[in-house]
Scaffold this motif. Structure first.
Motif, PDB file in Angstrom:
ATOM      1  N   SER A   1      -4.294  -8.654  -4.140  1.00 31.48           N
ATOM      2  CA  SER A   1      -2.868  -8.474  -4.413  1.00 31.48           C
ATOM      3  C   SER A   1      -2.478  -7.050  -4.069  1.00 31.48           C
ATOM      4  O   SER A   1      -3.331  -6.190  -3.857  1.00 31.48           O
ATOM      5  N   PHE A   2      -1.180  -6.794  -4.043  1.00 30.46           N
ATOM      6  CA  PHE A   2      -0.717  -5.428  -3.810  1.00 30.46           C
ATOM      7  C   PHE A   2      -1.184  -4.463  -4.901  1.00 30.46           C
ATOM      8  O   PHE A   2      -1.621  -3.351  -4.601  1.00 30.46           O
ATOM      9  N   PRO A   3      -1.094  -4.829  -6.192  1.00 27.31           N
ATOM     10  CA  PRO A   3      -1.596  -3.911  -7.235  1.00 27.31           C
ATOM     11  C   PRO A   3      -3.082  -3.587  -7.068  1.00 27.31           C
ATOM     12  O   PRO A   3      -3.500  -2.452  -7.319  1.00 27.31           O
ATOM     13  N   GLU A   4      -3.862  -4.561  -6.643  1.00 31.31           N
ATOM     14  CA  GLU A   4      -5.284  -4.320  -6.419  1.00 31.31           C
ATOM     15  C   GLU A   4      -5.493  -3.367  -5.239  1.00 31.31           C
ATOM     16  O   GLU A   4      -6.387  -2.502  -5.267  1.00 31.31           O
ATOM     17  N   ILE A   5      -4.664  -3.500  -4.210  1.00 30.67           N
ATOM     18  CA  ILE A   5      -4.745  -2.592  -3.064  1.00 30.67           C
ATOM     19  C   ILE A   5      -4.452  -1.165  -3.497  1.00 30.67           C
ATOM     20  O   ILE A   5      -5.166  -0.221  -3.124  1.00 30.67           O
ATOM     21  N   VAL A   6      -3.414  -0.990  -4.316  1.00 31.25           N
ATOM     22  CA  VAL A   6      -3.056   0.344  -4.806  1.00 31.25           C
ATOM     23  C   VAL A   6      -4.174   0.921  -5.665  1.00 31.25           C
ATOM     24  O   VAL A   6      -4.489   2.121  -5.573  1.00 31.25           O
ATOM     25  N   LEU A   7      -4.792   0.093  -6.478  1.00 30.68           N
ATOM     26  CA  LEU A   7      -5.914   0.542  -7.309  1.00 30.68           C
ATOM     27  C   LEU A   7      -7.073   1.021  -6.445  1.00 30.68           C
ATOM     28  O   LEU A   7      -7.676   2.074  -6.714  1.00 30.68           O
ATOM     29  N   GLN A   8      -7.393   0.270  -5.412  1.00 25.43           N
ATOM     30  CA  GLN A   8      -8.473   0.660  -4.508  1.00 25.43           C
ATOM     31  C   GLN A   8      -8.121   1.936  -3.741  1.00 25.43           C
ATOM     32  O   GLN A   8      -8.997   2.751  -3.431  1.00 25.43           O
ATOM     33  N   GLU A   9      -6.839   2.103  -3.445  1.00 21.06           N
ATOM     34  CA  GLU A   9      -6.407   3.333  -2.768  1.00 21.06           C
ATOM     35  C   GLU A   9      -6.686   4.555  -3.635  1.00 21.06           C
ATOM     36  O   GLU A   9      -7.110   5.604  -3.125  1.00 21.06           O
ATOM     37  N   GLU A  10      -6.432   4.455  -4.928  1.00 22.08           N
ATOM     38  CA  GLU A  10      -6.657   5.575  -5.837  1.00 22.08           C
ATOM     39  C   GLU A  10      -8.148   5.918  -5.903  1.00 22.08           C
ATOM     40  O   GLU A  10      -8.523   7.093  -5.952  1.00 22.08           O
TER      41      GLU A  10
ATOM     42  N   PRO B   1       0.817  -1.224   0.000  1.00 22.66           N
ATOM     43  CA  PRO B   1       0.000   0.000   0.000  1.00 22.66           C
ATOM     44  C   PRO B   1       0.845   1.267   0.000  1.00 22.66           C
ATOM     45  O   PRO B   1       1.942   1.302   0.545  1.00 22.66           O
ATOM     46  N   ARG B   2       0.295   2.319  -0.627  1.00 21.42           N
ATOM     47  CA  ARG B   2       1.022   3.584  -0.736  1.00 21.42           C
ATOM     48  C   ARG B   2       0.788   4.498   0.463  1.00 21.42           C
ATOM     49  O   ARG B   2       1.631   5.339   0.759  1.00 21.42           O
ATOM     50  N   TYR B   3      -0.350   4.331   1.143  1.00 18.40           N
ATOM     51  CA  TYR B   3      -0.730   5.299   2.161  1.00 18.40           C
ATOM     52  C   TYR B   3      -0.750   4.687   3.553  1.00 18.40           C
ATOM     53  O   TYR B   3      -1.045   3.494   3.725  1.00 18.40           O
ATOM     54  N   GLN B   4      -0.477   5.535   4.528  1.00 17.29           N
ATOM     55  CA  GLN B   4      -0.364   5.092   5.912  1.00 17.29           C
ATOM     56  C   GLN B   4      -1.666   4.493   6.426  1.00 17.29           C
ATOM     57  O   GLN B   4      -1.667   3.501   7.149  1.00 17.29           O
ATOM     58  N   GLU B   5      -2.792   5.100   6.081  1.00 12.16           N
ATOM     59  CA  GLU B   5      -4.072   4.602   6.556  1.00 12.16           C
ATOM     60  C   GLU B   5      -4.335   3.181   6.082  1.00 12.16           C
ATOM     61  O   GLU B   5      -4.782   2.321   6.845  1.00 12.16           O
ATOM     62  N   THR B   6      -4.062   2.921   4.797  1.00 10.41           N
ATOM     63  CA  THR B   6      -4.240   1.575   4.247  1.00 10.41           C
ATOM     64  C   THR B   6      -3.247   0.605   4.865  1.00 10.41           C
ATOM     65  O   THR B   6      -3.592  -0.545   5.195  1.00 10.41           O
ATOM     66  N   TYR B   7      -2.024   1.056   4.997  1.00  5.66           N
ATOM     67  CA  TYR B   7      -0.975   0.231   5.609  1.00  5.66           C
ATOM     68  C   TYR B   7      -1.390  -0.209   7.008  1.00  5.66           C
ATOM     69  O   TYR B   7      -1.285  -1.399   7.354  1.00  5.66           O
TER      70      TYR B   7
END
Length: 220
Positions: free
Chosen positions: A58-67, A19-25
C-alpha cells in the motif's frame, strides 16, 4: 499492452499521492509500466492499484519503507563523508593540510597581536562552512527543480549544512565573541580559531568530493 502517453500521465498522477521521494517514485513508476506492458488485455487504472497492492502492499507501507531507507542512506552517506575527510590526510591531499599548518605559523603574530581573529579569520570560517548550504540549495531548487518529488538525498544535505553552521555559531559565541564565558589569552584564542578553520577546511573539501561522487546525480 501498449500504453499511450495519456495513460502514462494518468499513472504518474496516481502515484503522486503515494511515495514521498523522487527515487521511490521513479522505481515504482518503472515497475508498474513494465508490469503493464507485459500484461495482456486492456488498460485500466484499477490495474495500477492492484499492482501496488500485490507488489508494495500500500502507499502507507511504501512511505514507511522510505523512512527506513532514508535512515540507512543517511548513515551510509555519513560514513562516506567521514572517509573522504580521512582521505585528506593521504597523498596528495595531505599537502593542502600541510599548507594550512604553514599558514598557522605565518599568521600567528599578526593574529595574536592584531584584530585578525574576529575581523577576518572567524568570518572566513563562517563563509567556508556555508559551502554545503550552497550545494544543497543549488541541488534542490535549481538542478532538481523540475522533479515531481523531492530527492531522498536532500535530508542528508540539509542536516549536513545546518549542523555545521550551528556548530560554528556556538564556537563563535564560546571563544570569539565579546560575550564569551571564557577569558582566553590571545594565543589560546588564535589556536582555537585556527583549529576550527583547519577542521572546517577538511570538512568542506571532503563534502565537495563526496557530493561530486554521490549527490550530483539523482540515482542513489
Amino acid at each position: 499492452m501498449k500504453l499511450t502517453e495519456a495513460q502514462l500521465k494518468e499513472i504518474r498522477n496516481y502515484l503522486l499521492a503515494g511515495p514521498r521521494y523522487q527515487e521511490t517514485y521513479n522505481e515504482i513508476y518503472d515497475h508498474i509500466v513494465n508490469t503493464l506492458e507485459d500484461t495482456e488485455g486492456e488498460y485500466d487504472i484499477d490495474l495500477v492499484a492492484q499492482i501496488i497492492e500485490e507488489d508494495f502492499c500500500s502507499f502507507p507501507e511504501i512511505v514507511l519503507q522510505e523512512e527506513i531507507y532514508k535512515k540507512q542512506i543517511n548513515k551510509k552517506y555519513a560514513s562516506q563523508l567521514w572517509q573522504e575527510a580521512l582521505n585528506t590526510f593521504k597523498f596528495p591531499e595531505v599537502f593542502n593540510n600541510l599548507l594550512l599548518v604553514l599558514m598557522y605559523g605565518l599568521l600567528y603574530r599578526p593574529a595574536v597581536h592584531g584584530d585578525m581573529i574576529s575581523k577576518i579569520m572567524y568570518p572566513s570560517i563562517w563563509i567556508l562552512s556555508s559551502t554545503p548550504a550552497l550545494f544543497y540549495l543549488g541541488k534542490r531548487y535549481f538542478i532538481d527543480r523540475n522533479f515531481l518529488k523531492t530527492s531522498i538525498k536532500y535530508d542528508f544535505l540539509h542536516k549536513t549544512w545546518i549542523l555545521g553552521l550551528l556548530q560554528i555559531q556556538l564556537f563563535g559565541y564560546l571563544f570569539v565573541s565579546k560575550h564569551s564565558p571564557f577569558n582566553l589569552s590571545p594565543e589560546s584564542r588564535y589556536q582555537f580559531v585556527f583549529l576550527v578553520y583547519f577542521l572546517t577546511s577538511i570538512y568542506v573539501r571532503a563534502f565537495i568530493k563526496f557530493y561530486n561522487k554521490k549527490i550530483s546525480v539523482l540515482a542513489v
